[in-house]
Write a protein that holds these residues in place. Sequence first.
Motif, PDB file in Angstrom:
ATOM      1  N   ALA A  23       0.838  -1.207   0.000  1.00  0.00           N
ATOM      2  CA  ALA A  23       0.000   0.000   0.000  1.00  0.00           C
ATOM      3  C   ALA A  23       0.871   1.253   0.000  1.00  0.00           C
ATOM      4  O   ALA A  23       0.578   2.213  -0.728  1.00  0.00           O
ATOM      5  CB  ALA A  23      -0.937  -0.004   1.208  1.00  0.00           C
ATOM      6  N   VAL A  24       1.946   1.253   0.792  1.00  0.00           N
ATOM      7  CA  VAL A  24       2.875   2.388   0.808  1.00  0.00           C
ATOM      8  C   VAL A  24       3.502   2.559  -0.569  1.00  0.00           C
ATOM      9  O   VAL A  24       3.575   3.675  -1.096  1.00  0.00           O
ATOM     10  CB  VAL A  24       3.953   2.217   1.901  1.00  0.00           C
ATOM     11  N   LEU A  25       3.925   1.468  -1.185  1.00  0.00           N
ATOM     12  CA  LEU A  25       4.525   1.542  -2.524  1.00  0.00           C
ATOM     13  C   LEU A  25       3.568   2.162  -3.528  1.00  0.00           C
ATOM     14  O   LEU A  25       3.956   3.024  -4.314  1.00  0.00           O
ATOM     15  CB  LEU A  25       4.915   0.144  -3.014  1.00  0.00           C
ATOM     16  N   ALA A  38       0.586   8.467   5.436  1.00  0.00           N
ATOM     17  CA  ALA A  38       0.249   8.150   6.825  1.00  0.00           C
ATOM     18  C   ALA A  38      -1.216   8.485   7.115  1.00  0.00           C
ATOM     19  O   ALA A  38      -1.930   7.677   7.727  1.00  0.00           O
ATOM     20  CB  ALA A  38       1.177   8.911   7.772  1.00  0.00           C
ATOM     21  N   ASP A  39      -1.653   9.631   6.653  1.00  0.00           N
ATOM     22  CA  ASP A  39      -3.035  10.038   6.870  1.00  0.00           C
ATOM     23  C   ASP A  39      -3.995   9.082   6.180  1.00  0.00           C
ATOM     24  O   ASP A  39      -4.986   8.649   6.765  1.00  0.00           O
ATOM     25  CB  ASP A  39      -3.234  11.466   6.350  1.00  0.00           C
ATOM     26  N   GLN A  40      -3.694   8.731   4.946  1.00  0.00           N
ATOM     27  CA  GLN A  40      -4.581   7.851   4.178  1.00  0.00           C
ATOM     28  C   GLN A  40      -4.631   6.445   4.764  1.00  0.00           C
ATOM     29  O   GLN A  40      -5.678   5.813   4.781  1.00  0.00           O
ATOM     30  CB  GLN A  40      -4.139   7.790   2.717  1.00  0.00           C
ATOM     31  N   GLY A  42      -3.921   5.720   7.926  1.00  0.00           N
ATOM     32  CA  GLY A  42      -4.285   5.756   9.341  1.00  0.00           C
ATOM     33  C   GLY A  42      -3.162   5.301  10.259  1.00  0.00           C
ATOM     34  O   GLY A  42      -3.403   4.616  11.256  1.00  0.00           O
ATOM     35  N   CYS A  43      -1.940   5.677   9.904  1.00  0.00           N
ATOM     36  CA  CYS A  43      -0.792   5.303  10.731  1.00  0.00           C
ATOM     37  C   CYS A  43       0.101   6.524  10.925  1.00  0.00           C
ATOM     38  O   CYS A  43      -0.188   7.595  10.399  1.00  0.00           O
ATOM     39  CB  CYS A  43      -0.013   4.160  10.099  1.00  0.00           C
ATOM     40  N   LYS A  44       1.161   6.353  11.663  1.00  0.00           N
ATOM     41  CA  LYS A  44       2.100   7.451  11.903  1.00  0.00           C
ATOM     42  C   LYS A  44       3.078   7.562  10.735  1.00  0.00           C
ATOM     43  O   LYS A  44       3.370   6.574  10.062  1.00  0.00           O
ATOM     44  CB  LYS A  44       2.881   7.208  13.187  1.00  0.00           C
ATOM     45  N   ILE A  45       3.602   8.761  10.547  1.00  0.00           N
ATOM     46  CA  ILE A  45       4.586   8.989   9.487  1.00  0.00           C
ATOM     47  C   ILE A  45       5.824   8.120   9.718  1.00  0.00           C
ATOM     48  O   ILE A  45       6.447   7.645   8.769  1.00  0.00           O
ATOM     49  CB  ILE A  45       4.939  10.489   9.361  1.00  0.00           C
ATOM     50  N   GLU A  46       6.160   7.874  10.980  1.00  0.00           N
ATOM     51  CA  GLU A  46       7.300   7.015  11.304  1.00  0.00           C
ATOM     52  C   GLU A  46       7.076   5.597  10.798  1.00  0.00           C
ATOM     53  O   GLU A  46       8.020   4.917  10.384  1.00  0.00           O
ATOM     54  CB  GLU A  46       7.566   7.000  12.817  1.00  0.00           C
ATOM     55  N   THR A  47       5.827   5.148  10.823  1.00  0.00           N
ATOM     56  CA  THR A  47       5.491   3.814  10.318  1.00  0.00           C
ATOM     57  C   THR A  47       5.692   3.755   8.816  1.00  0.00           C
ATOM     58  O   THR A  47       6.234   2.774   8.285  1.00  0.00           O
ATOM     59  CB  THR A  47       4.040   3.455  10.691  1.00  0.00           C
ATOM     60  N   VAL A  48       5.266   4.802   8.123  1.00  0.00           N
ATOM     61  CA  VAL A  48       5.457   4.873   6.668  1.00  0.00           C
ATOM     62  C   VAL A  48       6.956   4.833   6.358  1.00  0.00           C
ATOM     63  O   VAL A  48       7.398   4.080   5.480  1.00  0.00           O
ATOM     64  CB  VAL A  48       4.803   6.140   6.078  1.00  0.00           C
ATOM     65  N   ARG A  49       7.738   5.618   7.081  1.00  0.00           N
ATOM     66  CA  ARG A  49       9.192   5.641   6.865  1.00  0.00           C
ATOM     67  C   ARG A  49       9.811   4.279   7.146  1.00  0.00           C
ATOM     68  O   ARG A  49      10.685   3.829   6.400  1.00  0.00           O
ATOM     69  CB  ARG A  49       9.838   6.700   7.747  1.00  0.00           C
ATOM     70  N   ALA A  50       9.384   3.634   8.210  1.00  0.00           N
ATOM     71  CA  ALA A  50       9.925   2.318   8.558  1.00  0.00           C
ATOM     72  C   ALA A  50       9.619   1.296   7.462  1.00  0.00           C
ATOM     73  O   ALA A  50      10.487   0.495   7.090  1.00  0.00           O
ATOM     74  CB  ALA A  50       9.364   1.849   9.901  1.00  0.00           C
ATOM     75  N   ARG A  51       8.410   1.337   6.939  1.00  0.00           N
ATOM     76  CA  ARG A  51       8.035   0.408   5.856  1.00  0.00           C
ATOM     77  C   ARG A  51       8.867   0.681   4.607  1.00  0.00           C
ATOM     78  O   ARG A  51       9.369  -0.239   3.964  1.00  0.00           O
ATOM     79  CB  ARG A  51       6.548   0.523   5.547  1.00  0.00           C
TER      80      ARG A  51
END
Length: 77
Positions: A23-25, A38-40, A42-51
Amino acid sequence: MSHNTRCFAPEQKGFSFSENEIAVLRLLADGKREAQIADQLGCKIETVRARRNRMSAATGAKSVAQLLSLVTKNGYI
Protein backbone atom coordinates in the motif's frame (compact mmCIF):
# COMPACT_ATOMS: atom_id res chain seq x y z
CA MET A 1 -4.91 -5.54 6.40
CA SER A 2 -2.95 -8.26 8.13
CA HIS A 3 0.51 -7.37 9.37
CA ASN A 4 1.75 -10.94 8.81
CA THR A 5 0.48 -11.45 5.28
CA ARG A 6 3.28 -11.55 2.71
CA CYS A 7 2.78 -10.79 -0.95
CA PHE A 8 5.06 -12.17 -3.63
CA ALA A 9 5.79 -10.71 -7.03
CA PRO A 10 5.16 -12.74 -10.16
CA GLU A 11 8.90 -12.78 -10.85
CA GLN A 12 10.14 -13.42 -7.33
CA LYS A 13 13.54 -11.85 -6.74
CA GLY A 14 13.86 -12.85 -3.09
CA PHE A 15 11.77 -9.98 -1.68
CA SER A 16 8.49 -10.33 0.13
CA PHE A 17 6.38 -7.41 1.24
CA SER A 18 3.33 -7.14 3.46
CA GLU A 19 0.03 -5.78 2.21
CA ASN A 20 0.75 -2.61 4.20
CA GLU A 21 4.14 -2.22 2.52
CA ILE A 22 2.54 -2.71 -0.90
CA ALA A 23 0.00 0.00 0.00
CA VAL A 24 2.87 2.39 0.81
CA LEU A 25 4.53 1.54 -2.52
CA ARG A 26 1.35 2.23 -4.47
CA LEU A 27 0.83 5.58 -2.78
CA LEU A 28 4.48 6.55 -3.31
CA ALA A 29 4.05 5.65 -6.98
CA ASP A 30 0.99 7.91 -7.07
CA GLY A 31 3.22 10.79 -5.93
CA LYS A 32 1.95 10.99 -2.38
CA ARG A 33 4.17 12.40 0.36
CA GLU A 34 4.86 10.47 3.56
CA ALA A 35 2.43 12.60 5.60
CA GLN A 36 -0.33 12.05 3.03
CA ILE A 37 0.35 8.30 3.03
CA ALA A 38 0.25 8.15 6.83
CA ASP A 39 -3.03 10.04 6.87
CA GLN A 40 -4.58 7.85 4.18
CA LEU A 41 -3.46 4.59 5.82
CA GLY A 42 -4.29 5.76 9.34
CA CYS A 43 -0.79 5.30 10.73
CA LYS A 44 2.10 7.45 11.90
CA ILE A 45 4.59 8.99 9.49
CA GLU A 46 7.30 7.01 11.30
CA THR A 47 5.49 3.81 10.32
CA VAL A 48 5.46 4.87 6.67
CA ARG A 49 9.19 5.64 6.86
CA ALA A 50 9.93 2.32 8.56
CA ARG A 51 8.03 0.41 5.86
CA ARG A 52 9.81 2.32 3.09
CA ASN A 53 13.19 1.82 4.74
CA ARG A 54 12.59 -1.91 5.16
CA MET A 55 11.67 -2.27 1.49
CA SER A 56 14.70 -0.20 0.43
CA ALA A 57 16.98 -2.39 2.54
CA ALA A 58 15.40 -5.60 1.20
CA THR A 59 15.83 -4.51 -2.42
CA GLY A 60 19.11 -2.61 -2.05
CA ALA A 61 17.44 0.55 -3.38
CA LYS A 62 19.32 3.77 -2.60
CA SER A 63 16.41 6.13 -3.31
CA VAL A 64 12.63 6.13 -3.53
CA ALA A 65 12.92 6.41 -7.32
CA GLN A 66 15.12 3.31 -7.46
CA LEU A 67 12.80 1.43 -5.09
CA LEU A 68 9.79 2.24 -7.27
CA SER A 69 11.67 1.23 -10.40
CA LEU A 70 12.68 -2.13 -8.91
CA VAL A 71 9.24 -2.99 -7.59
CA THR A 72 7.56 -1.94 -10.83
CA LYS A 73 9.93 -4.04 -12.95
CA ASN A 74 9.36 -7.02 -10.67
CA GLY A 75 5.57 -6.79 -10.70
CA TYR A 76 4.84 -5.62 -7.15
CA ILE A 77 2.86 -2.59 -8.31
